[in-house]
Scaffold this motif. Structure first.
Motif, PDB file in Angstrom:
ATOM      1  N   SER A   1       0.844  -1.204   0.000  1.00  0.00           N
ATOM      2  CA  SER A   1       0.000   0.000   0.000  1.00  0.00           C
ATOM      3  C   SER A   1       0.873   1.244   0.000  1.00  0.00           C
ATOM      4  O   SER A   1       2.092   1.160   0.262  1.00  0.00           O
ATOM      5  CB  SER A   1      -0.904   0.028   1.245  1.00  0.00           C
ATOM      6  N   GLY A   2       0.238   2.390  -0.231  1.00  0.00           N
ATOM      7  CA  GLY A   2       0.974   3.650  -0.111  1.00  0.00           C
ATOM      8  C   GLY A   2       1.441   3.853   1.319  1.00  0.00           C
ATOM      9  O   GLY A   2       2.552   4.327   1.566  1.00  0.00           O
ATOM     10  N   THR A   3       0.595   3.463   2.265  1.00  0.00           N
ATOM     11  CA  THR A   3       0.932   3.633   3.683  1.00  0.00           C
ATOM     12  C   THR A   3       2.180   2.834   4.053  1.00  0.00           C
ATOM     13  O   THR A   3       3.089   3.361   4.709  1.00  0.00           O
ATOM     14  CB  THR A   3      -0.260   3.169   4.560  1.00  0.00           C
TER      15      THR A   3
ATOM     16  N   LEU B   1       5.234   4.495   2.622  1.00  0.00           N
ATOM     17  CA  LEU B   1       5.669   5.670   3.383  1.00  0.00           C
ATOM     18  C   LEU B   1       6.385   5.252   4.664  1.00  0.00           C
ATOM     19  O   LEU B   1       7.392   5.860   5.056  1.00  0.00           O
ATOM     20  CB  LEU B   1       4.463   6.564   3.721  1.00  0.00           C
TER      21      LEU B   1
ATOM     22  N   SER C   1      -3.803  16.646   3.892  1.00  0.00           N
ATOM     23  CA  SER C   1      -3.413  15.425   3.193  1.00  0.00           C
ATOM     24  C   SER C   1      -4.251  14.282   3.734  1.00  0.00           C
ATOM     25  O   SER C   1      -5.015  14.451   4.681  1.00  0.00           O
ATOM     26  CB  SER C   1      -1.926  15.144   3.445  1.00  0.00           C
ATOM     27  N   PHE C   2      -4.067  13.111   3.131  1.00  0.00           N
ATOM     28  CA  PHE C   2      -4.666  11.919   3.707  1.00  0.00           C
ATOM     29  C   PHE C   2      -3.834  11.551   4.936  1.00  0.00           C
ATOM     30  O   PHE C   2      -2.611  11.701   4.927  1.00  0.00           O
ATOM     31  CB  PHE C   2      -4.661  10.791   2.670  1.00  0.00           C
TER      32      PHE C   2
ATOM     33  N   ALA D   1      -2.503   9.087   6.209  1.00  0.00           N
ATOM     34  CA  ALA D   1      -1.355   8.176   6.129  1.00  0.00           C
ATOM     35  C   ALA D   1      -0.033   8.922   6.010  1.00  0.00           C
ATOM     36  O   ALA D   1       1.006   8.422   6.462  1.00  0.00           O
ATOM     37  CB  ALA D   1      -1.517   7.234   4.943  1.00  0.00           C
ATOM     38  N   SER D   2      -0.044  10.119   5.404  1.00  0.00           N
ATOM     39  CA  SER D   2       1.245  10.800   5.234  1.00  0.00           C
ATOM     40  C   SER D   2       1.844  11.144   6.589  1.00  0.00           C
ATOM     41  O   SER D   2       2.976  10.753   6.884  1.00  0.00           O
ATOM     42  CB  SER D   2       1.136  12.011   4.295  1.00  0.00           C
TER      43      SER D   2
ATOM     44  N   VAL E   1       4.020  16.526   0.376  1.00  0.00           N
ATOM     45  CA  VAL E   1       2.832  15.884  -0.196  1.00  0.00           C
ATOM     46  C   VAL E   1       2.470  16.627  -1.483  1.00  0.00           C
ATOM     47  O   VAL E   1       2.337  17.848  -1.473  1.00  0.00           O
ATOM     48  CB  VAL E   1       1.633  15.956   0.782  1.00  0.00           C
TER      49      VAL E   1
ATOM     50  N   ASP F   1       5.548  12.340  -0.760  1.00  0.00           N
ATOM     51  CA  ASP F   1       4.310  11.572  -0.769  1.00  0.00           C
ATOM     52  C   ASP F   1       3.624  11.931  -2.090  1.00  0.00           C
ATOM     53  O   ASP F   1       2.934  12.947  -2.202  1.00  0.00           O
ATOM     54  CB  ASP F   1       3.422  11.922   0.429  1.00  0.00           C
TER      55      ASP F   1
ATOM     56  N   CYS G   1       1.556   9.891  -3.576  1.00  0.00           N
ATOM     57  CA  CYS G   1       0.479   8.890  -3.675  1.00  0.00           C
ATOM     58  C   CYS G   1      -0.655   9.344  -4.583  1.00  0.00           C
ATOM     59  O   CYS G   1      -1.325   8.528  -5.202  1.00  0.00           O
ATOM     60  CB  CYS G   1      -0.071   8.587  -2.287  1.00  0.00           C
ATOM     61  N   GLU G   2      -0.895  10.665  -4.636  1.00  0.00           N
ATOM     62  CA  GLU G   2      -2.031  11.175  -5.414  1.00  0.00           C
ATOM     63  C   GLU G   2      -1.602  11.778  -6.748  1.00  0.00           C
ATOM     64  O   GLU G   2      -2.433  12.336  -7.454  1.00  0.00           O
ATOM     65  CB  GLU G   2      -2.749  12.260  -4.587  1.00  0.00           C
TER      66      GLU G   2
ATOM     67  N   ALA H   1       0.617   5.501  -4.649  1.00  0.00           N
ATOM     68  CA  ALA H   1      -0.395   4.566  -4.127  1.00  0.00           C
ATOM     69  C   ALA H   1      -1.392   4.205  -5.217  1.00  0.00           C
ATOM     70  O   ALA H   1      -1.650   4.992  -6.129  1.00  0.00           O
ATOM     71  CB  ALA H   1      -1.120   5.199  -2.943  1.00  0.00           C
TER      72      ALA H   1
ATOM     73  N   LYS I   1      -7.442   5.878  -7.486  1.00  0.00           N
ATOM     74  CA  LYS I   1      -6.282   6.632  -7.971  1.00  0.00           C
ATOM     75  C   LYS I   1      -6.230   6.659  -9.516  1.00  0.00           C
ATOM     76  O   LYS I   1      -6.985   5.951 -10.178  1.00  0.00           O
ATOM     77  CB  LYS I   1      -4.999   5.989  -7.442  1.00  0.00           C
TER      78      LYS I   1
ATOM     79  N   GLY J   1      -2.234  -1.310  -3.097  1.00  0.00           N
ATOM     80  CA  GLY J   1      -0.827  -1.372  -3.505  1.00  0.00           C
ATOM     81  C   GLY J   1      -0.147  -0.030  -3.457  1.00  0.00           C
ATOM     82  O   GLY J   1      -0.795   1.016  -3.357  1.00  0.00           O
TER      83      GLY J   1
HETATM   84  C1  PLP Z   1      -1.615  11.620   0.098  1.00  0.00           C
HETATM   85  C2  PLP Z   1      -1.762  10.165   0.402  1.00  0.00           C
HETATM   86  N1  PLP Z   1      -0.811   9.569   1.132  1.00  0.00           N
HETATM   87  C3  PLP Z   1      -0.874   8.264   1.440  1.00  0.00           C
HETATM   88  C4  PLP Z   1      -1.922   7.468   1.016  1.00  0.00           C
HETATM   89  C5  PLP Z   1      -1.988   6.042   1.447  1.00  0.00           C
HETATM   90  O1  PLP Z   1      -2.130   5.137   0.437  1.00  0.00           O
HETATM   91  P1  PLP Z   1      -2.857   3.713   0.707  1.00  0.00           P
HETATM   92  O2  PLP Z   1      -4.307   3.978   0.869  1.00  0.00           O
HETATM   93  O3  PLP Z   1      -2.518   2.931  -0.525  1.00  0.00           O
HETATM   94  O4  PLP Z   1      -2.238   3.144   1.928  1.00  0.00           O
HETATM   95  C6  PLP Z   1      -2.928   8.046   0.243  1.00  0.00           C
HETATM   96  C7  PLP Z   1      -4.068   7.236  -0.242  1.00  0.00           C
HETATM   97  O5  PLP Z   1      -5.143   7.662  -0.501  1.00  0.00           O
HETATM   98  C8  PLP Z   1      -2.863   9.437  -0.054  1.00  0.00           C
HETATM   99  O6  PLP Z   1      -3.830  10.031  -0.760  1.00  0.00           O
END
Ligand code: PLP
Length: 381
Positions: A65-67, A70, A91-92, A94-95, A137, A163, A165-166, A187, A192, A199
């Motif tokens: 995953s993106g998480t 990171l 941001s989301f 997870a960052s 980000v 980051d 991811c987007e 991500a 996406k 992933g």
């Molecule tokens: C800015 C940002 N960072 C991190 C993530 C985390 O990715 P994931 O959902 O694949 O873990 C996302 C996912 O939406 C995101 O938008």
């Protein structure tokens, strides 16, 4: 709850997002199933190779995953308990969570009201002796303003982790995001620009970072070690072969996927541009292109509140969404760091008034006109 929500959104005439899946994804995924090699196989390798080539880095390490990507990027950058990492509250979650995972402190800097990316003029004030890195980000599909960030990183010897991811395919002065930092993370959740189901992937030009991330994702095994040898504390953050097969089919058409999204965004821009008393359309920073993870507008006319817009649009079968809440106001961040309303006013104002509109390949000009008419009608009654 999530399943119920998912089904509900699928029943909407216009859901907020949809992946673009063709026969090619089906073919590659079926090849994996028939091969019997469902993990640690050729598809992950091929996907990584094509992804690195598209971004323009030497290496890419696919993860679950993106998480998780990171998290590994933070470990590889050597971020430790007591360190501070500068990042955006818009941001989301997870960052900034990835900074918490390694015991460090996220230090937020407010955002630019046009691009919704970090406001580079406010970063330097937040740098202390404890600052080790900037987690940049690139929000919604658009690069942050990288030149001033790179200058500060050089001046204060800070690492840059992106980051991204987007923002696959987004460019800053003709250079793709994912190539600026020591490492970057993308991500692939199904909303996406491209998907693998779940992933993510880490891109880097550093062999050291690449080798470390590959080991960490695979329970701490070194590349050339026997299956049961473990060199360090690792995780199971591997991407499986079926996800990589879908990812391979998607990266092979990534330029098409991005172009289509840009076309949709320009249709929305055209449909909304005359209503600038009501909405602010996405703003492009200088020298930047936008690859539109989402199409997010900011409501300017507060006569009708954003949450009531979401409800009213839902009644018409149009799914819209508040995008995004500011991280510092989540309850556990408030508790941990004593953040309060008013700390990052631009981020909070965007969080309060922003709205993501339905955005996926397959929407037609007519659909976009209907969605925009229904939206504007709310103010014209
Ligand atoms: C800015 C940002 N960072 C991190 C993530 C985390 O990715 P994931 O959902 O694949 O873990 C996302 C996912 O939406 C995101 O938008």
């Amino acid at each position: 709850m999530i399943i119920i929500l998912g089904l509900f959104l699928l029943n909407m005439k216009y859901p907020i997002a949809k992946p673009y899946i063709t026969k090619k994804e089906e073919k590659y995924a079926l090849e994996v199933l028939r091969s019997g090699i469902l993990s640690i196989g050729p598809y992950v390798k091929e996907f990584e190779k094509k992804f690195a080539k598209f971004i323009g880095t030497k290496y890419a390490c696919a993860v679950s995953s993106g998480t998780s990507g990171l998290h590994l990027a933070m470990i590889a950058a050597g971020i430790k308990p007591g360190d501070e990492v500068i990042t955006s509250p818009f941001s989301f979650i997870a960052s900034s969570n990835s900074i918490l995972y390694v015991g460090a402190k996220p230090v937020f800097v407010d955002i630019d009201e046009k691009t919704f990316n970090i406001d580079v003029s406010k970063i330097e004030k937040k740098i202390t002796k404890k600052t080790k890195a900037i987690l940049v980000v690139h929000i919604f599909g658009q690069s942050a303003d990288m030149d001033p960030i790179l200058k500060l990183a050089k001046k204060y010897k800070l690492k840059i982790i992106e980051d991204a991811c987007e923002s696959i395919g987004a460019k800053y002065k003709n250079k793709k995001v994912g190539t600026f930092g020591e490492s970057a993370v993308f991500a692939f959740y199904p909303n996406k620009q491209m998907t693998t189901g779940e992933g993510g992937i880490i891109t880097t030009n550093s062999k050291k970072v690449y080798d470390l991330c590959c080991s960490l994702r695979n329970q701490g095994r070194a590349q050339n070690m026997q299956w049961l040898d473990h060199q360090r504390l690792g995780f199971n953050y591997r991407m499986d072969e079926m996800s990589a097969a879908v990812g391979l089919a998607q990266i092979e058409k990534i330029n098409f996927l991005i172009k289509e999204r840009q076309k949709l965004a320009s249709l929305y821009n055209k449909a909304l541009v005359y209503y600038d008393d009501i909405v602010q359309i996405p703003g492009n920073g200088n020298g930047r292109n936008h690859t539109y993870f989402v199409y997010v507008i900011k409501l300017k006319n507060s006569r009708i509140k954003r949450n009531s817009v979401v409800k009213n649009m839902q009644k018409k079968g149009i799914s819209t969404k508040a995008y995004l809440p500011s991280i510092h106001l989540f309850s556990f961040y408030k508790k941990m760091f004593k953040y309060k309303k008013g700390d990052f006013p631009i981020s909070e104002s965007v969080s309060k008034n922003s709205l993501a509109l339905p955005f996926y390949i397959g929407l037609k000009k007519k659909d976009i006109e209907i969605i925009c008419q229904e939206l504007i009608k709310l103010w014209r009654i």
